[in-house]
Design a protein around this motif. Structure first.
Motif, short mmCIF file in Angstrom:
data_model
loop_
_atom_site.label_atom_id
_atom_site.label_comp_id
_atom_site.label_asym_id
_atom_site.label_seq_id
_atom_site.Cartn_x
_atom_site.Cartn_y
_atom_site.Cartn_z
N UNK A 1 8.70 -56.34 -47.20
CA UNK A 1 10.12 -56.72 -47.11
C UNK A 1 10.29 -58.09 -46.47
N UNK A 2 11.19 -58.88 -47.04
CA UNK A 2 11.66 -60.10 -46.38
C UNK A 2 13.17 -60.13 -46.56
N UNK A 3 13.90 -59.79 -45.52
CA UNK A 3 15.36 -59.72 -45.58
C UNK A 3 15.99 -60.51 -44.44
N UNK A 4 17.09 -61.17 -44.73
CA UNK A 4 17.97 -61.68 -43.66
C UNK A 4 19.19 -60.77 -43.68
N UNK A 5 19.44 -60.12 -42.56
CA UNK A 5 20.48 -59.09 -42.50
C UNK A 5 21.50 -59.43 -41.42
N UNK A 6 22.79 -59.34 -41.77
CA UNK A 6 23.83 -59.40 -40.75
C UNK A 6 24.02 -57.97 -40.25
N UNK A 7 23.69 -57.74 -38.97
CA UNK A 7 23.88 -56.42 -38.36
C UNK A 7 25.29 -56.41 -37.79
N UNK A 8 26.23 -55.85 -38.53
CA UNK A 8 27.65 -55.86 -38.13
C UNK A 8 27.93 -54.81 -37.06
N UNK A 9 27.25 -53.65 -37.19
CA UNK A 9 27.36 -52.58 -36.19
C UNK A 9 26.06 -51.80 -36.26
N UNK A 10 25.96 -50.73 -35.47
CA UNK A 10 24.71 -49.97 -35.45
C UNK A 10 24.37 -49.34 -36.80
N UNK A 11 25.36 -49.16 -37.66
CA UNK A 11 25.07 -48.55 -38.95
C UNK A 11 25.68 -49.30 -40.14
N UNK B 1 26.67 -40.96 -34.56
CA UNK B 1 27.76 -41.19 -35.53
C UNK B 1 28.02 -39.97 -36.40
N UNK B 2 27.29 -38.89 -36.12
CA UNK B 2 27.54 -37.64 -36.85
C UNK B 2 26.73 -37.46 -38.12
N UNK B 3 25.77 -38.35 -38.37
CA UNK B 3 24.97 -38.22 -39.60
C UNK B 3 23.96 -37.09 -39.45
N UNK B 4 23.89 -36.23 -40.47
CA UNK B 4 22.89 -35.16 -40.52
C UNK B 4 22.33 -35.14 -41.94
#
Length: 336
Positions: A141-151, A319-322
């Motif tokens: 992987x080679x990604x540039x990511x904007x992390x806007x929030x934890x998810x 965040x409630x993910x299951x």
């Protein structure tokens, strides 16, 4: 009340389990690497990796619990990588996680491997919070990511062909250094002249922040072929340094451009290539000129590990993910 996550990672050739407290603190992080097993083949052999994971997965999980001083009764949820990665390898960790979740009644949380790499920075910097720009550079992987929030993640740029880590491995083999390529090229490049050979840096005319390393790889192979035809000696440190410089230049330039475009003053590095000493130092010095802070995890958190998976799972869990028992391995899982 503390929240404890059991993290499980088996996406490639590391079998790993961890216990993470409150998404920020590592109580244990056991990693069993298969590098020596795959070295003679010049890369990871998926079938061999899967068989080794089967052998190691339960001993590694038991060791992680023991080192953390907890039992499964103390664990609040199980986080596990379900993609991307090698399908057979992923299935081993996933099956173990599902079996533990089913027998204990604990919640199961599927984790995206790249989100895990990004989350490694929260373990290194417990005060770090989004938003920030993250360069995720690893074998696949080679990604540039904007992390806007934890998810919430926005991909700003990605590779159009070979990932940076793949290019390191292929060029390392071509110049006779072997596998894994990243650490070996980093080591030899330190003794070489990065201006010795002029290799291309691909920038797209449309202003895209994407990467392309296949042309660079071809240029290095052509250079080696020319030397062979003329009977000249290959200067391994010079080729390693010139190649590495070309990769680092593009990674640094595009990542800083992304941060400026999005108006954020923090850049994080993640993934195996984030362990590269030149990438770390050049990203830091170039970003400093723009008033941007650069963060990167310890080397052990750059490689594939379960601590990062447990960390990412914690934020998903909160965040409630299951995930259900029908959670399957997705080798080509896309981010976002």
């Amino acid at each position: 009340m503390d929240t404890l996550i059991l993290g499980i990672e088996s996406s490639c050739d590391e079998t790993s389990a961890s216990v993470i407290k409150n998404g920020r603190y590592i109580l244990s992080n056991v990693i069993s690497s298969q590098i020596d097993l795959h070295k003679k083949y010049g890369g990871v052999v998926p079938e061999i990796a899967s068989r080794k994971h089967v052998e190691l997965i339960m001993p590694v999980i038991n060791q992680a619990l023991e080192e953390a001083g907890v039992t499964l009764n103390d664990i609040d949820a199980i986080g596990v990588t379900y993609g991307p990665g090698l399908v057979g390898a992923l299935l081993v960790g996933l099956t173990a996680a599902k079996a533990i979740a089913f027998t204990t009644g604990k919640p199961l949380v599927g984790v995206h491997h790249i989100e895990g790499h990004i989350a490694a920075n929260y373990l290194q910097y417990p005060e770090l919070e989004p938003p920030f720009v993250c360069l995720v550079a690893s074998g696949g992987h080679s990604h540039i990511v904007l992390v806007e929030s934890y998810d919430k993640f926005e991909i700003l740029g990605q590779t159009r062909d070979d990932a940076a880590g793949e290019a390191f491995d292929k060029i390392s083999r071509a110049i006779g250094l072997g596998y894994p390529g990243g650490p070996l090229i980093d080591k030899y490049a330190a003794q070489g002249n990065s201006k010795a050979v002029k290799f291309p840096r691909v920038q797209f005319e449309d202003g895209s922040l994407d990467f392309s390393f296949s042309g660079l790889k071809t240029a290095v192979l052509n250079h080696l072929n020319r030397l062979e035809q003329t009977g000249e000696q290959v200067n391994i440190p010079d080729v390693a340094a010139s190649f590495q410089q070309a990769v680092v230049d593009v990674l640094v330039k595009n990542t800083i451009r992304a941060a400026k475009q999005k108006g954020v003053n923090k850049i994080a590095l993640a993934g195996g290539v984030a362990a590269n000493s030149q990438l770390r130092s050049e990203m830091k010095s170039q970003a400093k000129k723009q008033g941007i802070e650069v963060l990167y995890p310890d080397l052990i958190l750059c490689t594939d590990n379960a601590a990062m998976i447990g960390c990412a799972a914690y934020f998903e869990y909160k965040n409630g993910k299951r995930s259900g028992m029908d959670l399957n391995a997705i080798p080509g899982l896309k981010l976002g």
